[in-house]
Write an enzyme that holds these catalytic residues in place. Structure first.
Site, PDB file in Angstrom:
ATOM      1  CG  ASP A   1      -2.154  -0.928   0.931  1.00  0.00           C
ATOM      2  OD1 ASP A   1      -2.555  -1.045  -0.249  1.00  0.00           O
ATOM      3  OD2 ASP A   1      -2.670  -1.526   1.882  1.00  0.00           O
TER       4      ASP A   1
ATOM      5  CG  ASP B   1      -8.206  -3.888  -1.183  1.00  0.00           C
ATOM      6  OD1 ASP B   1      -8.852  -4.737  -1.799  1.00  0.00           O
ATOM      7  OD2 ASP B   1      -8.155  -3.861   0.053  1.00  0.00           O
TER       8      ASP B   1
HETATM    9  N1  GLY Z   1      -6.716  -2.652   2.233  1.00  0.00           N
HETATM   10  C1  GLY Z   1      -7.600  -1.593   2.184  1.00  0.00           C
HETATM   11  C2  GLY Z   1      -8.921  -1.836   2.789  1.00  0.00           C
HETATM   12  O1  GLY Z   1      -9.052  -2.466   3.822  1.00  0.00           O
HETATM   13  O2  GLY Z   1      -9.864  -1.399   2.238  1.00  0.00           O
END
Ligand code: GLY
Length: 462
Positions: free
Chosen positions: A117, A183
């Site tokens: 991320d 995501d």
């Molecule tokens: N990984 C991002 C979320 O939990 O939306």
């Protein structure tokens, strides 16, 4: 920079009119309420929750609304400076820029960390600072490029054509499990930005490849999404599963929101028509399924799971899609996106979700980390709410000019009145709101008539 048009600060029952410029609609007044609340929560976050320590961040609240304090390695660290960047962009007040710069510095080391991320962390901090403040570009630009290099080197596998989400602790994209969640689309913004701003141009191809593969394997023909796809190292699909939804074949609403926002964002950078049509397909699914459950535009955590206590709503999914819908409106000019965004923002600013008077530390309640978990606050729900408010100000239409008089006051379309007992706006096109000093509350229109001159007259309750 957006000129601040309406700014109301509601604190401890007192209401201070700081500035009024222009003609607000009722959503603008709701926005003013949300903004005042957001500013109060954001100030407290910096001072009381984080103790002015730029090494501290938050992700979710407890079910009682108290932030969990984390270090910069939380996937959410970029949203703290991101909230301050948007508050600065909306209000123009220098104090928010100071806080934004401070917590952006706290995220700097994420540009070289091992994390799927990095895009969330580095773009919502350095990326927004770069976008909003030209004087910071020579400082922030290299960090963005470095973050993109890190993601590519540690996560991109050209044989698969994707960035790896999980196994998240591995830095070699040729060993271990290679799972890609929906995501991950969001992290492409950092890659695309770099490819178009002085980094290797092939980064754009990597991002497009990832978006194409995700469409092929994470998105179903009806526009709904699998949360996680696991690839073999020859690029074939091994299996599919969910991590935050109900079951393998159900659709996790926040994952769906990431798909809507992700494809809209990829279209913004690439101009590829297929990215826009994918964004719209995913959007249509999200809105249809959300409205099927009820009319408040905030989905439950999983679209397919039974509506019981394990399937709470997720305001973050609503806020993400409100923001994306405003971009879709800007791109297409189709007013349904604007209307849906306003409906979502209307729900988010209602007492059901906006935490005014709740004793919570977040701006919004009603978020969920995943299916099976209880209602909490989430820093990214607050972040996308503010981003949506910022975007809404960019696309709003000025109301028509209508004149008349009401209660002895001249009314020129959206006209501000402060009688000493109450303050509010006369509006030509929409239901008005007013703040009653004695009741210390907002009142809403009960009925209205239109005068010969075309001005609207309202009776308020109570
Ligand atoms: N990984 C991002 C979320 O939990 O939306």
């Amino acid at each position: 920079m957006i000129r601040k048009r309406v700014y109301l600060l509601v604190l401890a029952g007192s209401l201070i009119l700081a500035e009024l410029v222009g003609a607000p609609s009722s959503i603008a007044i709701r926005e003013a309420k949300v903004l005042g609340h957001a500013e109060e929560r954001a100030q407290r976050l910096a001072e009381q929750v984080l103790g002015n320590d730029r090494e501290k961040f938050v992700d979710y609240t407890t079910t009682g609304g108290t932030w969990n304090v984390k270090n910069d390695s939380t996937w959410c660290s970029g949203f703290v400076p991101g909230i301050y960047w948007y508050l600065w962009a909306i209000t123009g007040e220098a104090g928010w820029r100071d806080l934004a710069m401070k917590w952006t510095e706290g995220v700097r080391s994420r540009a070289t960390a091992t994390d799927n991320d990095t895009g969330f962390q580095v773009y919502e901090s350095f990326g927004l600072g770069y976008a909003f403040d030209e004087t910071l570009r020579s400082n922030y630009g290299p960090v963005l490029l470095q973050g993109a290099d890190t993601l590519v080197n540690q996560r991109y596998n050209p044989d698969i054509g994707c960035f790896r989400s999980w196994d998240q602790n591995l830095t070699d994209p040729y060993s271990g499990l290679f799972e890609v969640n929906i995501d991950q689309m969001m992290n492409l913004e950092l890659i695309l930005w770099a490819g178009l701003n002085g980094g290797p141009p092939e980064y754009v191809d990597y991002a497009v490849s990832h978006a194409d593969k995700t469409w092929e394997h994470n998105v179903r023909p009806d526009g709904s999404t699998y949360h996680v796809v696991s690839y073999n190292l020859d690029g074939t699909v091994d299996s599919k599963r969910t991590h935050q939804g109900w079951t393998r074949d159900s659709t996790w609403s926040r994952g769906q929101a990431w798909a809507v926002y992700g494809y809209t964002m990829v279209y913004r950078y690439t101009g590829l028509p297929r990215m826009l049509s994918r964004a719209i397909r995913c959007y249509d699914y999200f809105i249809r399924e959300t409205i099927l459950d009820d009319n408040n535009y905030i989905p439950y955590s999983d679209f397919d799971a039974p509506l019981d206590s394990r399937n709470p709503r997720d305001t973050s999914a609503g806020a993400i899609v409100a923001s994306a819908a405003l971009e879709l409106y800007q791109i297409t000019g189709d007013r349904r996106y604007l209307m849906n965004a306003e409906a979502i923002l209307g729900s988010l600013s209602s007492p059901q979700f906006l935490t005014i008077g709740w004793g919570w530390q977040s701006i919004l309640g009603g978020a969920s980390e995943k299916w099976g978990r209880s209602d909490v606050g989430a820093i990214f729900a607050d972040f996308y709410l503010l981003e949506a408010l910022y975007r809404w100000e960019l696309v709003e239409q000025p109301p028509a000019q209508v004149t008349g008089s009401w209660a002895g006051y001249d009314v020129l379309d959206s006209h501000f009145v402060d009688t000493g007992d109450w303050m509010g706006w006369m509006l030509a096109r929409d239901a008005p709101y007013l703040y009653h000093y004695g009741l210390e509350d907002w009142l809403y229109v009960e009925n209205s008539t239109v005068s010969d001159q075309g001005a609207w007259f309202y009776a308020f309750r109570p």
